[in-house]
Design an enzyme around this catalytic site. Structure first.
Site, PDB file in Angstrom:
ATOM      1  N   PRO A  91      72.617  80.148  69.220  1.00  0.00           N
ATOM      2  CA  PRO A  91      73.603  80.666  68.269  1.00  0.00           C
ATOM      3  C   PRO A  91      73.986  82.122  68.563  1.00  0.00           C
ATOM      4  O   PRO A  91      74.998  82.604  68.063  1.00  0.00           O
ATOM      5  CB  PRO A  91      72.917  80.549  66.903  1.00  0.00           C
ATOM      6  N   GLU A 118      62.982  77.300  67.074  1.00  0.00           N
ATOM      7  CA  GLU A 118      62.289  78.454  66.489  1.00  0.00           C
ATOM      8  C   GLU A 118      62.437  79.715  67.332  1.00  0.00           C
ATOM      9  O   GLU A 118      62.257  80.816  66.840  1.00  0.00           O
ATOM     10  CB  GLU A 118      60.809  78.123  66.271  1.00  0.00           C
ATOM     11  N   ARG A 156      85.459  65.158  80.278  1.00  0.00           N
ATOM     12  CA  ARG A 156      86.857  64.713  80.170  1.00  0.00           C
ATOM     13  C   ARG A 156      87.790  65.497  81.075  1.00  0.00           C
ATOM     14  O   ARG A 156      88.931  65.079  81.288  1.00  0.00           O
ATOM     15  CB  ARG A 156      87.326  64.722  78.706  1.00  0.00           C
ATOM     16  N   ASP A 171      97.028  68.958  78.582  1.00  0.00           N
ATOM     17  CA  ASP A 171      97.804  70.134  78.960  1.00  0.00           C
ATOM     18  C   ASP A 171      98.377  70.840  77.750  1.00  0.00           C
ATOM     19  O   ASP A 171      98.486  72.051  77.724  1.00  0.00           O
ATOM     20  CB  ASP A 171      98.949  69.728  79.891  1.00  0.00           C
TER      21      ASP A 171
HETATM   22  N1  ADE Z   1      71.304  76.266  68.744  1.00  0.00           N
HETATM   23  C1  ADE Z   1      71.255  76.294  67.396  1.00  0.00           C
HETATM   24  N2  ADE Z   1      72.446  76.485  66.861  1.00  0.00           N
HETATM   25  C2  ADE Z   1      73.330  76.583  67.908  1.00  0.00           C
HETATM   26  C3  ADE Z   1      74.724  76.785  67.999  1.00  0.00           C
HETATM   27  N3  ADE Z   1      75.482  76.944  66.926  1.00  0.00           N
HETATM   28  N4  ADE Z   1      75.264  76.835  69.229  1.00  0.00           N
HETATM   29  C4  ADE Z   1      74.499  76.695  70.328  1.00  0.00           C
HETATM   30  N5  ADE Z   1      73.181  76.508  70.294  1.00  0.00           N
HETATM   31  C5  ADE Z   1      72.588  76.442  69.094  1.00  0.00           C
END
Ligand code: ADE
Length: 247
Positions: A91, A118, A156, A171
């Protein structure tokens, strides 16, 4: 292309990768997916892949050695210098978007490390990752779903995976605008009618309508995308007439 996915939960990928386009891409030999179980590279007798955090704090932290060894089994000793992008899903990463998907999909091989819910020893990020990628500003329980999202989006784009018409739709997104509304039969359903223009047979007018609908949707739903899109003079005149500032 070949996608190597390092995960503690390889079984999570079975369903999503054995259906639809990703399945077909593999069957056609356009995509190869190699699932690498990080636990196979944990050498202590309990095959531990995580440990307590230095400095305390809640939760366990993924150990670096099994991840380094799993990567080394693919790249040899060059690791992040092997010329293969190594993506860490987290994240904290850069937000995934279509230009980034395109860049990654152009490689013959990509490695994805599924982040740990974690936390991970930061030497994995520092010593291995060439890209840190987030799929959005929300926190998932692990990096497996983001790895599936990235793999699907890269699949894809491989030549031959989509039919030629879908490639053209592709496109239109590449132009930086959202897709226009689409309809099929019946011409009227629950009082909702297919726009007359689409059944008019006037292809010049239909193309114009599609472009304008894409502009309106983008302006309404994703104004930031509109300001980055390549707009013609005609687009700008249309948007201004709708009371939308195109710049
Ligand atoms: N791991 C946990 N949440 C995530 C997210 N939003 N994007 C990428 N990896 C993650």
């Amino acid at each position: 292309m070949k996608v190597h996915i390092l995960t503690l939960f390889p079984a999570m990928f079975e369903g999503p990768f054995s259906e639809s386009m990703v399945k077909r891409a593999q069957e056609k030999g356009l995509l190869q997916i190699s699932l690498v179980n990080i636990r196979d590279y944990a050498h202590d007798k309990h095959q531990l892949t995580d440990d307590y955090a230095y400095g305390g704090g809640a939760g366990m932290v993924m150990k670096p050695e099994p991840v380094f060894e799993a990567i080394e089994s693919i790249t040899g000793p060059s690791l992040k210098n092997a010329g293969i992008p190594i993506v860490l899903t987290t994240p904290q990463g850069q937000r995934l978007d279509q230009p980034l998907v395109r860049t990654l999909a152009a490689n013959a091989e990509v490695i994805i490390i599924c982040g740990h819910y974690e936390g991970m020893d930061d030497r994995i990020r520092e010593g291995l990752a060439t890209h840190e990628i987030s799929i959005g500003d929300y926190v998932l329980t692990g990096g497996e779903l983001p790895a599936m999202v990235l793999t699907d989006a890269m699949a894809r784009l491989q030549q031959g995976v989509l039919g030629s018409e879908q490639s053209l739709l592709q496109d239109s997104f590449n132009g930086g605008l959202l897709q226009y509304p689409q309809f099929t039969r019946p011409p009227e359903y629950k009082g909702m009618k297919v726009p007359d223009i689409l059944v008019s047979g006037n292809h010049g007018q239909i193309d114009k309508w599609k472009r304008q609908q894409s502009l309106l949707r983008t302006a309404r739903n994703r104004p930031n995308m509109l300001s980055k899109a390549t707009l013609t003079k005609e687009d700008k005149v249309f948007l201004k007439a709708q009371g939308i500032n195109p710049d």
